[in-house]
Design an enzyme around this catalytic site. Structure first.
Site, PDB file in Angstrom:
ATOM      1  CE  LYS A 102      -6.945   4.426   5.067  1.00  0.00           C
ATOM      2  NZ  LYS A 102      -5.898   3.290   4.907  1.00  0.00           N
TER       3      LYS A 102
ATOM      4  N   GLY B 262       0.894  -1.406   0.266  1.00  0.00           N
ATOM      5  CA  GLY B 262       0.198   0.579  -0.258  1.00  0.00           C
ATOM      6  C   GLY B 262       1.232   1.102  -0.263  1.00  0.00           C
TER       7      GLY B 262
ATOM      8  CB  THR C 246      -0.253   3.648   5.069  1.00  0.00           C
ATOM      9  OG1 THR C 246      -1.338   4.507   4.885  1.00  0.00           O
ATOM     10  CG2 THR C 246       0.312   4.472   6.460  1.00  0.00           C
TER      11      THR C 246
ATOM     12  N   GLY D 121       0.335  -1.542   6.284  1.00  0.00           N
ATOM     13  CA  GLY D 121      -1.039  -0.874   6.368  1.00  0.00           C
ATOM     14  C   GLY D 121      -2.514  -1.695   6.534  1.00  0.00           C
ATOM     15  CB  ALA D 122      -5.697  -1.423   7.864  1.00  0.00           C
TER      16      ALA D 122
ATOM     17  CE  LYS E 138      -3.158  -6.104   5.945  1.00  0.00           C
ATOM     18  NZ  LYS E 138      -2.677  -4.477   5.092  1.00  0.00           N
TER      19      LYS E 138
ATOM     20  CD  GLU F  94      -1.589  -6.992   2.301  1.00  0.00           C
ATOM     21  OE1 GLU F  94      -2.797  -7.290   2.796  1.00  0.00           O
ATOM     22  OE2 GLU F  94      -0.906  -5.899   2.461  1.00  0.00           O
TER      23      GLU F  94
END
Ligand code: DER
Length: 253
Positions: free
Chosen positions: A128, A31, A33, A89-90, A101, A110
């Site tokens: 988020k 991702g 982030t 990330g999420a 996710k 992941e």
């Protein structure tokens, strides 16, 4: 902009608070982030020459390599190795730090990497952070075997999903997106997911069709033949590992 600033703030705090200086094996997610997480690791100035970074997909591997760090694919990790830590990330995180996710279609790798680590640090900007999953992010990404995709779609509808769909590739002419495993992703919208504490308090919306407690639904979806992995990560993030990323005093994540 403030979202990028929030991602960067969360990444800095997460790395400064949780990156073990003597880390030998580190999981790196997918991702946007996570780019700030790698930047923050580099900024620590610790010697990473003997550290191995385990990617969660093609983009993650590129990120590690481009940063001049050593990438070792998950299936090349020596038998029995436990990662010191994994960052990822999420798409959404709830009050119990459960995560949705799979927005980036890497959820299977992941989850493999996250489960292989002593600690899983979820790094996310304040958008988020929601009280319950599927509040702002509306669907659960699910990785399925192409041959079983339609059967899984029907089962998801029986579980109360509203219009679940097979994710198309970015250029729709190529048809469904294929994951690194050559599988499809089904995006399955559901009503917001309850926490065990809601059910205990009798706030379980019982009788309301399609209202599920987070872990129950994850288990039911995972049990559908043809499902490889479900984009619900629950019970993975140690409470003390909560990273804080806030801007202008917004709710910390
Ligand atoms: O696919 C995933 O689960 C990723 O972690 C991802 O959705 C988070 O992406 P972002 O950091 O670009 O928001």
């Amino acid at each position: 902009d403030s979202v990028e600033a929030s991602k960067q703030a969360a990444a800095k705090v997460a790395v400064q608070n949780h990156y073990p200086a003597d880390a030998k094996w580190v999981g790196i997610g997918s991702g946007t982030t996570i780019v700030y997480v790698v930047d923050a690791i580099k900024a620590l100035g610790v010697d990473t020459s003997l550290t191995r970074f385990v990617p969660t997909g093609y983009q993650s591997k590129q990120l590690i390599t481009k940063a001049g760090l050593t990438a070792v694919e998950f299936d090349s990790i020596p038998q029995g190795t436990v990662l010191d830590i994994a960052f990822d990330g999420a798409d959404e995180v709830d009050d119990d730090l459960n995560c949705i996710k799979g927005g980036g279609a890497c959820l299977f790798q992941e989850k493999l990497v996250a489960l292989q680590a002593k600690a899983f640090i979820c790094v996310a900007d304040s958008r988020k952070s929601q009280s319950r999953l599927l509040t702002n992010w509306k669907y659960i990404p699910i990785e399925v075997a192409p041959i079983a995709a339609y059967r899984v779609l029907n089962k998801l509808i029986e579980l109360g999903s509203i219009k679940p769909a097979i994710r198309l590739s970015s250029t729709a002419k190529e048809g469904p997106l294929k994951t690194d495993q050559g599988f499809f992703i089904i995006d399955a919208p559901f009503k917001p997911l309850l926490l065990p504490s809601d059910v205990k308090a009798g706030k379980d919306g019982s009788g309301v069709a399609g209202v599920w407690e987070v872990e129950t639904l994850a288990r039911k979806i995972k049990a559908i033949p043809g499902v490889l992995e479900v984009g619900i990560f629950s019970g993975l993030t140690a409470p003390q590992a909560q990273a804080v990323g806030s801007i202008g005093g917004q709710k910390p994540v």
